[in-house]
Design an enzyme around this catalytic site. Structure first.
Site, mmCIF file in Angstrom:
data_model
loop_
_atom_site.group_PDB
_atom_site.id
_atom_site.type_symbol
_atom_site.label_atom_id
_atom_site.label_comp_id
_atom_site.label_asym_id
_atom_site.label_seq_id
_atom_site.Cartn_x
_atom_site.Cartn_y
_atom_site.Cartn_z
ATOM 1 N N HIS A 18 0.839 -1.204 0.000
ATOM 2 C CA HIS A 18 0.000 0.000 0.000
ATOM 3 C C HIS A 18 0.872 1.253 0.000
ATOM 4 C CE1 HIS A 18 -4.062 1.810 1.259
ATOM 5 N NE2 HIS A 18 -3.251 2.832 1.081
ATOM 6 N N HIS A 20 1.169 4.950 -2.285
ATOM 7 C CA HIS A 20 0.633 5.812 -3.354
ATOM 8 C C HIS A 20 1.797 6.400 -4.153
ATOM 9 C CE1 HIS A 20 -3.637 5.980 -1.956
ATOM 10 N NE2 HIS A 20 -3.045 5.535 -0.859
ATOM 11 N N ASP A 22 1.750 8.581 -6.523
ATOM 12 C CA ASP A 22 1.671 10.036 -6.703
ATOM 13 C C ASP A 22 1.970 10.805 -5.418
ATOM 14 O OD1 ASP A 22 -0.699 8.863 -5.877
ATOM 15 O OD2 ASP A 22 -1.859 9.531 -7.605
ATOM 16 N N HIS A 203 -9.933 1.106 0.049
ATOM 17 C CA HIS A 203 -9.652 1.898 1.255
ATOM 18 C C HIS A 203 -10.928 1.922 2.086
ATOM 19 C CE1 HIS A 203 -6.150 3.617 -0.801
ATOM 20 N NE2 HIS A 203 -5.812 4.238 0.306
ATOM 21 N N GLU A 206 -10.894 3.430 7.799
ATOM 22 C CA GLU A 206 -9.714 4.222 8.176
ATOM 23 C C GLU A 206 -10.062 5.218 9.276
ATOM 24 O OE1 GLU A 206 -8.044 6.375 4.859
ATOM 25 O OE2 GLU A 206 -6.298 7.055 5.997
ATOM 26 N N ASP A 285 1.972 3.807 2.770
ATOM 27 C CA ASP A 285 0.968 4.776 2.312
ATOM 28 C C ASP A 285 1.549 5.921 1.457
ATOM 29 O OD1 ASP A 285 -1.711 5.255 1.983
ATOM 30 O OD2 ASP A 285 -2.056 6.149 3.939
ATOM 31 N N ASP A 286 2.065 6.975 2.088
ATOM 32 C CA ASP A 286 2.525 8.148 1.319
ATOM 33 C C ASP A 286 3.931 8.579 1.748
ATOM 34 O OD1 ASP A 286 -0.151 8.534 0.115
ATOM 35 O OD2 ASP A 286 -0.737 9.176 2.121
HETATM 36 ZN ZN LIG Z 1 -3.836 4.869 0.974
#
Ligand SMILES: [Zn+2]
Length: 338
Positions: A18, A20, A22, A203, A206, A285-286
């Protein structure tokens, strides 16, 4: 308890399901490219970080969204997209990751970039991944994100695009804020994608009080994995459902703290979920926008929840088995995990 130092954690061979793409732009690349695409940089390093990064718990959603948009503006050409995809793989490899799933929303990248379209975006990112795989021994898969905040017609367009590119997408995902966005309306689109051979992750669960959506995402949308899903800790019936269906959760501890899904790392339910028999995986995640690595997530779990090498190995075995990347590609790395 065994003590793991940063380098011990970095050296662990990992799976990240998981992440991202971008929101994974390397910091040095971000500040190199920003002025070139017309974003003036602040005078100080701290000021520049404040422009792009989320390094503390979120309180003001407006400023957070601005940061995502600043980072998004940098994704302005095919060359840049190829570069950031390559670097995202490179950074992951350097962090010990050998099985990597990168997801992105074609609609998010295309926004405001009139010279790009879904086709060009995907070709450029896939090219970056391909180049990285030639250099680094790793398995990489791309997941196409449908933004649930967009209209049904736009979502349908994205799903058709993902189906058209199913040779280079391994799965479809539904992302963005769940509050007020019932996942059920997307069921026909997700069924269509599944029929076409794409895997499904969603998703869900959360933010506080979102546990019921997790059951809907599995039962009605057909999700084979759940992004986050941590709120099921507050709903025993949904927790049991997820456990019995053996649906892996893609848990992202630092992200969950930064978005304040749980107020402190101590309150994060990952250990309780594991002990309850839920299939738990650890993900980043990010990492670009959070200025983190997956190893940072592992460090939190080691420090706060006493995760050992054996715990991480178990999570990585679950993640390896749950990865949507083809058996022939990921099995080259099986011996690293079993
Ligand atoms: Zn995510």
């Amino acid at each position: 308890m065994e003590k793991l130092y940063s380098h011990n954690i970095r050296d662990l061979i990992k799976v990240d399901l998981h992440r991202h793409l971008d929101c994974s732009v390397r910091w040095s690349t971000l500040i190199e490219l920003a002025p070139l695409v017309g974003i003036p940089l602040a005078d100080t390093v701290q000021g520049q970080k404040d422009q792009f990064l989320i390094t503390g718990p979120m309180t003001d959603l407006g400023s957070v969204l601005n940061k995502f948009l600043n980072a998004q503006k940098v994704l302005a050409s095919e060359e840049i997209l190829t570069r950031i995809a390559y670097e995202a793989c490179e950074d992951a490899f350097n962090d010990g990751i050998r099985v990597l799933e990168l997801r992105y929303a074609p609609t998010f990248i295309a926004d405001g970039h009139s010279e790009l379209n879904f086709e060009k975006i995907h070709r450029s990112l896939a090219e970056g991944v391909l180049l990285a795989k030639k250099t680094y021994p790793m398995a990489v898969g791309l997941i196409c994100i449908v933004q649930r905040i967009k209209s049904y017609d736009v979502a349908a367009e994205v799903v058709d695009f993902a189906i058209d590119k199913k040779g280079s997408f391994v799965a479809l995902d539904l992302a963005d804020n769940e509050d007020g966005f019932d996942p059920k309306i997307f069921a026909p689109l997700f069924q269509k994608a599944k029929k076409a051979g794409l895997h499904l992750t969603v998703h869900s669960g959360e933010t506080p009080n979102s546990a019921p959506w997790v059951k809907d995402s599995i039962e009605i949308l057909g999700a084979e994995r759940i992004g986050h899903g941590i709120q099921i800790i507050n709903d025993p019936a949904v927790l049991n459902f997820v456990k019995e269906k053996k649906i892996p959760l893609e848990i992202c501890p630092i992200s969950n703290y930064l978005t304040q899904s749980f107020k402190t790392y101590e309150e994060h339910p990952i250990r309780k979920l594991m002990e309850a028999g839920v299939q738990v995986t650890v993900n980043s995640d990010d990492p670009g926008v959070f200025a983190t690595t997956l190893s940072d997530d592992y460090e939190v779990l080691h420090r706060v929840h006493g995760f050992t090498k054996a715990d991480f190995a178990r999570c990585n075995q679950i993640a390896f088995n749950a990865s949507f990347i083809s058996e022939s590609e990921k099995n080259q790395f099986k011996k690293d995990f079993f």
